[in-house]
Design a protein around this motif. Sequence first.
Motif, PDB file in Angstrom:
ATOM      1  N   ILE A  93     -11.980 -44.466  77.040  1.00  0.00           N
ATOM      2  CA  ILE A  93     -10.755 -45.133  77.482  1.00  0.00           C
ATOM      3  C   ILE A  93      -9.632 -44.105  77.470  1.00  0.00           C
ATOM      4  O   ILE A  93      -9.453 -43.390  76.486  1.00  0.00           O
ATOM      5  CB  ILE A  93     -10.378 -46.313  76.567  1.00  0.00           C
ATOM      6  N   GLU A  94      -8.897 -44.043  78.555  1.00  0.00           N
ATOM      7  CA  GLU A  94      -7.760 -43.129  78.584  1.00  0.00           C
ATOM      8  C   GLU A  94      -6.764 -43.525  77.499  1.00  0.00           C
ATOM      9  O   GLU A  94      -6.440 -44.711  77.348  1.00  0.00           O
ATOM     10  CB  GLU A  94      -7.056 -43.203  79.940  1.00  0.00           C
ATOM     11  N   PRO A  95      -6.295 -42.548  76.707  1.00  0.00           N
ATOM     12  CA  PRO A  95      -5.409 -42.845  75.573  1.00  0.00           C
ATOM     13  C   PRO A  95      -4.236 -43.750  75.917  1.00  0.00           C
ATOM     14  O   PRO A  95      -3.872 -44.612  75.144  1.00  0.00           O
ATOM     15  CB  PRO A  95      -4.942 -41.454  75.138  1.00  0.00           C
ATOM     16  N   CYS A  96      -3.656 -43.592  77.105  1.00  0.00           N
ATOM     17  CA  CYS A  96      -2.472 -44.382  77.430  1.00  0.00           C
ATOM     18  C   CYS A  96      -2.818 -45.841  77.722  1.00  0.00           C
ATOM     19  O   CYS A  96      -1.940 -46.654  77.926  1.00  0.00           O
ATOM     20  CB  CYS A  96      -1.713 -43.761  78.599  1.00  0.00           C
ATOM     21  N   LYS A  97      -4.094 -46.175  77.748  1.00  0.00           N
ATOM     22  CA  LYS A  97      -4.487 -47.568  77.909  1.00  0.00           C
ATOM     23  C   LYS A  97      -4.761 -48.231  76.572  1.00  0.00           C
ATOM     24  O   LYS A  97      -4.931 -49.438  76.492  1.00  0.00           O
ATOM     25  CB  LYS A  97      -5.747 -47.657  78.783  1.00  0.00           C
ATOM     26  N   VAL A  98      -4.825 -47.441  75.506  1.00  0.00           N
ATOM     27  CA  VAL A  98      -5.145 -47.959  74.174  1.00  0.00           C
ATOM     28  C   VAL A  98      -3.868 -48.382  73.461  1.00  0.00           C
ATOM     29  O   VAL A  98      -2.914 -47.611  73.356  1.00  0.00           O
ATOM     30  CB  VAL A  98      -5.882 -46.897  73.337  1.00  0.00           C
ATOM     31  N   THR A  99      -3.843 -49.612  72.964  1.00  0.00           N
ATOM     32  CA  THR A  99      -2.687 -50.064  72.192  1.00  0.00           C
ATOM     33  C   THR A  99      -2.835 -49.634  70.734  1.00  0.00           C
ATOM     34  O   THR A  99      -3.937 -49.291  70.276  1.00  0.00           O
ATOM     35  CB  THR A  99      -2.549 -51.591  72.239  1.00  0.00           C
ATOM     36  N   LEU A 100      -1.715 -49.682  70.028  1.00  0.00           N
ATOM     37  CA  LEU A 100      -1.740 -49.333  68.603  1.00  0.00           C
ATOM     38  C   LEU A 100      -2.697 -50.236  67.851  1.00  0.00           C
ATOM     39  O   LEU A 100      -3.478 -49.768  67.014  1.00  0.00           O
ATOM     40  CB  LEU A 100      -0.329 -49.451  68.015  1.00  0.00           C
ATOM     41  N   TYR A 101      -2.656 -51.535  68.142  1.00  0.00           N
ATOM     42  CA  TYR A 101      -3.547 -52.478  67.458  1.00  0.00           C
ATOM     43  C   TYR A 101      -5.007 -52.146  67.721  1.00  0.00           C
ATOM     44  O   TYR A 101      -5.833 -52.125  66.799  1.00  0.00           O
ATOM     45  CB  TYR A 101      -3.243 -53.913  67.894  1.00  0.00           C
ATOM     46  N   GLU A 102      -5.344 -51.866  68.986  1.00  0.00           N
ATOM     47  CA  GLU A 102      -6.730 -51.530  69.328  1.00  0.00           C
ATOM     48  C   GLU A 102      -7.184 -50.274  68.612  1.00  0.00           C
ATOM     49  O   GLU A 102      -8.312 -50.207  68.097  1.00  0.00           O
ATOM     50  CB  GLU A 102      -6.866 -51.356  70.846  1.00  0.00           C
ATOM     51  N   TRP A 103      -6.295 -49.281  68.567  1.00  0.00           N
ATOM     52  CA  TRP A 103      -6.669 -48.029  67.918  1.00  0.00           C
ATOM     53  C   TRP A 103      -6.852 -48.215  66.409  1.00  0.00           C
ATOM     54  O   TRP A 103      -7.783 -47.680  65.810  1.00  0.00           O
ATOM     55  CB  TRP A 103      -5.649 -46.939  68.191  1.00  0.00           C
ATOM     56  N   LEU A 104      -5.949 -48.974  65.782  1.00  0.00           N
ATOM     57  CA  LEU A 104      -6.060 -49.188  64.339  1.00  0.00           C
ATOM     58  C   LEU A 104      -7.360 -49.906  63.992  1.00  0.00           C
ATOM     59  O   LEU A 104      -8.014 -49.578  62.993  1.00  0.00           O
ATOM     60  CB  LEU A 104      -4.859 -49.978  63.819  1.00  0.00           C
ATOM     61  N   CYS A 105      -7.749 -50.875  64.808  1.00  0.00           N
ATOM     62  CA  CYS A 105      -9.023 -51.573  64.573  1.00  0.00           C
ATOM     63  C   CYS A 105     -10.195 -50.602  64.705  1.00  0.00           C
ATOM     64  O   CYS A 105     -11.135 -50.632  63.891  1.00  0.00           O
ATOM     65  CB  CYS A 105      -9.182 -52.725  65.557  1.00  0.00           C
ATOM     66  N   GLN A 153     -12.064 -38.233  89.954  1.00  0.00           N
ATOM     67  CA  GLN A 153     -12.120 -37.437  88.733  1.00  0.00           C
ATOM     68  C   GLN A 153     -10.808 -36.669  88.560  1.00  0.00           C
ATOM     69  O   GLN A 153     -10.188 -36.262  89.542  1.00  0.00           O
ATOM     70  CB  GLN A 153     -13.283 -36.428  88.810  1.00  0.00           C
ATOM     71  N   LYS A 154     -10.388 -36.503  87.334  1.00  0.00           N
ATOM     72  CA  LYS A 154      -9.226 -35.660  87.080  1.00  0.00           C
ATOM     73  C   LYS A 154      -9.518 -34.735  85.899  1.00  0.00           C
ATOM     74  O   LYS A 154     -10.380 -35.015  85.065  1.00  0.00           O
ATOM     75  CB  LYS A 154      -7.985 -36.501  86.809  1.00  0.00           C
ATOM     76  N   ARG A 155      -8.790 -33.631  85.876  1.00  0.00           N
ATOM     77  CA  ARG A 155      -9.024 -32.629  84.842  1.00  0.00           C
ATOM     78  C   ARG A 155      -8.307 -33.004  83.547  1.00  0.00           C
ATOM     79  O   ARG A 155      -7.202 -33.530  83.575  1.00  0.00           O
ATOM     80  CB  ARG A 155      -8.549 -31.247  85.299  1.00  0.00           C
ATOM     81  N   LYS A 156      -8.960 -32.692  82.442  1.00  0.00           N
ATOM     82  CA  LYS A 156      -8.341 -32.891  81.128  1.00  0.00           C
ATOM     83  C   LYS A 156      -8.557 -31.637  80.303  1.00  0.00           C
ATOM     84  O   LYS A 156      -9.680 -31.130  80.205  1.00  0.00           O
ATOM     85  CB  LYS A 156      -8.953 -34.096  80.401  1.00  0.00           C
ATOM     86  N   TYR A 157      -7.464 -31.123  79.714  1.00  0.00           N
ATOM     87  CA  TYR A 157      -7.544 -29.930  78.870  1.00  0.00           C
ATOM     88  C   TYR A 157      -7.512 -30.338  77.399  1.00  0.00           C
ATOM     89  O   TYR A 157      -6.755 -31.228  76.992  1.00  0.00           O
ATOM     90  CB  TYR A 157      -6.373 -28.984  79.165  1.00  0.00           C
ATOM     91  N   LEU A 158      -8.334 -29.673  76.628  1.00  0.00           N
ATOM     92  CA  LEU A 158      -8.370 -29.888  75.179  1.00  0.00           C
ATOM     93  C   LEU A 158      -8.043 -28.562  74.498  1.00  0.00           C
ATOM     94  O   LEU A 158      -8.377 -27.488  75.007  1.00  0.00           O
ATOM     95  CB  LEU A 158      -9.760 -30.370  74.742  1.00  0.00           C
ATOM     96  N   TYR A 159      -7.416 -28.645  73.322  1.00  0.00           N
ATOM     97  CA  TYR A 159      -6.970 -27.436  72.639  1.00  0.00           C
ATOM     98  C   TYR A 159      -7.450 -27.437  71.193  1.00  0.00           C
ATOM     99  O   TYR A 159      -7.679 -28.493  70.594  1.00  0.00           O
ATOM    100  CB  TYR A 159      -5.438 -27.342  72.671  1.00  0.00           C
ATOM    101  N   GLY A 160      -7.567 -26.237  70.623  1.00  0.00           N
ATOM    102  CA  GLY A 160      -7.975 -26.125  69.223  1.00  0.00           C
ATOM    103  C   GLY A 160      -7.800 -24.717  68.702  1.00  0.00           C
ATOM    104  O   GLY A 160      -7.621 -23.765  69.475  1.00  0.00           O
ATOM    105  N   ARG A 167      -9.522 -23.248  74.592  1.00  0.00           N
ATOM    106  CA  ARG A 167      -9.323 -24.422  75.433  1.00  0.00           C
ATOM    107  C   ARG A 167     -10.675 -24.945  75.912  1.00  0.00           C
ATOM    108  O   ARG A 167     -11.657 -24.215  75.941  1.00  0.00           O
ATOM    109  CB  ARG A 167      -8.495 -24.082  76.677  1.00  0.00           C
ATOM    110  N   ALA A 168     -10.657 -26.205  76.314  1.00  0.00           N
ATOM    111  CA  ALA A 168     -11.810 -26.773  77.003  1.00  0.00           C
ATOM    112  C   ALA A 168     -11.294 -27.515  78.226  1.00  0.00           C
ATOM    113  O   ALA A 168     -10.189 -28.086  78.202  1.00  0.00           O
ATOM    114  CB  ALA A 168     -12.575 -27.722  76.098  1.00  0.00           C
ATOM    115  N   LEU A 169     -12.056 -27.501  79.279  1.00  0.00           N
ATOM    116  CA  LEU A 169     -11.697 -28.208  80.505  1.00  0.00           C
ATOM    117  C   LEU A 169     -12.839 -29.142  80.879  1.00  0.00           C
ATOM    118  O   LEU A 169     -13.991 -28.709  81.012  1.00  0.00           O
ATOM    119  CB  LEU A 169     -11.449 -27.212  81.640  1.00  0.00           C
ATOM    120  N   ILE A 170     -12.524 -30.417  81.024  1.00  0.00           N
ATOM    121  CA  ILE A 170     -13.546 -31.394  81.408  1.00  0.00           C
ATOM    122  C   ILE A 170     -12.984 -32.289  82.507  1.00  0.00           C
ATOM    123  O   ILE A 170     -11.766 -32.377  82.698  1.00  0.00           O
ATOM    124  CB  ILE A 170     -14.002 -32.278  80.224  1.00  0.00           C
ATOM    125  N   SER A 171     -13.881 -32.944  83.212  1.00  0.00           N
ATOM    126  CA  SER A 171     -13.485 -33.914  84.236  1.00  0.00           C
ATOM    127  C   SER A 171     -13.680 -35.316  83.684  1.00  0.00           C
ATOM    128  O   SER A 171     -14.726 -35.626  83.108  1.00  0.00           O
ATOM    129  CB  SER A 171     -14.337 -33.735  85.492  1.00  0.00           C
TER     130      SER A 171
END
Length: 393
Positions: free
Chosen positions: A64-76, A34-41, A22-26
């Motif tokens: 950019i927080e993932p939930c703010k990214v639209t499908l169109y923005e991500w595909l571009c 600030q909020k905590r975000k966990y990453l896994y691998g 795991r990784a933990l970042i702010s």
Amino acid sequence: MAEGRKGNNEGSIYKDKQGHWRALISIPAVDGKQKRKYLYGRTRKEVADKMYAILHQIRTDTYIEPCKVTLYEWLCTWLEQYCKNEVRLSTYVNYDTYVQRHIKDTIGGYKLCDLNTAIMQAFFNDKAKSGKLNGSGGLSPKTIKNMHDMMHRALNKAVHLDMILKNPTDFVTLPKRKKSEMRFLTLYEQKKLQEALKGDRLEMPVLLALYTGMRQGEMFGLKWSYVHLESDDRSWLRVVQAVNRFSDRTGESMKKTFLGLSEPKTPHSIRSIPLLPYIAQKLRDYKAEQAEYFRVHNLPMTEMVFTTRAGNLVDPRDFQRDFKLLLKRNGLREINVHALRHTFATRALESGMNIKTLSQILGHSSVAFTLDTYTHVTDDLKFDEISAMNSFL
């Protein structure tokens, strides 16, 4: 607990009680805190790569927080940053067309975290029913599969980057592709066509298609430097590029297109094809005639085997039109240019060519694909070959 060190704005990497990395970042939150975000691998390196990628985005103010990214923005973003240098130019242009013309104004506004299988299924169902931009019906199963493959790749990358938990295209059901009827010339029709070609300006490209099985774009992407006319029994050519039509994304209208050269359809398409002595001699004669034409008309000598009268790349659509007019003038059944490739394969198998050799000449990905494509010939050959066992009875 921690197996990695935590520094200022560096995050931490550790193994949890189950032995998972795991990784933990702010990360910056909407309210400025600030909020905590966990990453896994699966490995320490995988987690570290994810962590450092996000930390770099935070430090460069591009996160950019993932939930703010639209499908169109991500595909571009995916097209430009992850896809552009990995696929052929023609594939990239097709992907860009899917995004701009089919996704942007339909499901492109959905945020990544709001996507699910039901939304994706409804999108592809609608495209199958009424996806053509001119309103004449649905997209073909092949086009829908290509669009799905693109979306699946892009969203898999989003999963890998911890932008979404799972890929919403994983369990979409696509329309089945119907196997189209194989169209090719009978031996009688082929002989009649070859007779009609004599002296016609289409003679050389049509003969080359009939006796090499080259795809239309490959023929018009052929340069003289790829043609080796060393001797009658050892002449050959090399397929390394093809003519394609691309959207002009720099123009004012997305409908504008241009002809260009790119790599062939697949890596297997890059291949060498031996030439029959008759075809090799026809190419020698054609090359001399071409040089004389360019000299008389005061045009710079071209490196391309086939050109327009002005010395430009041949547009496959124009050639298709002229070929059909030739058939009509001579009372021949209408077929498209691609049927010449099928005619070559049919004659090759009827002449006893090994299926593996044929597969390599055609540039297929596997012998199994060749067998499946030309069952109309191989099934007949089974009867012919098994009849040879009568001598044992």
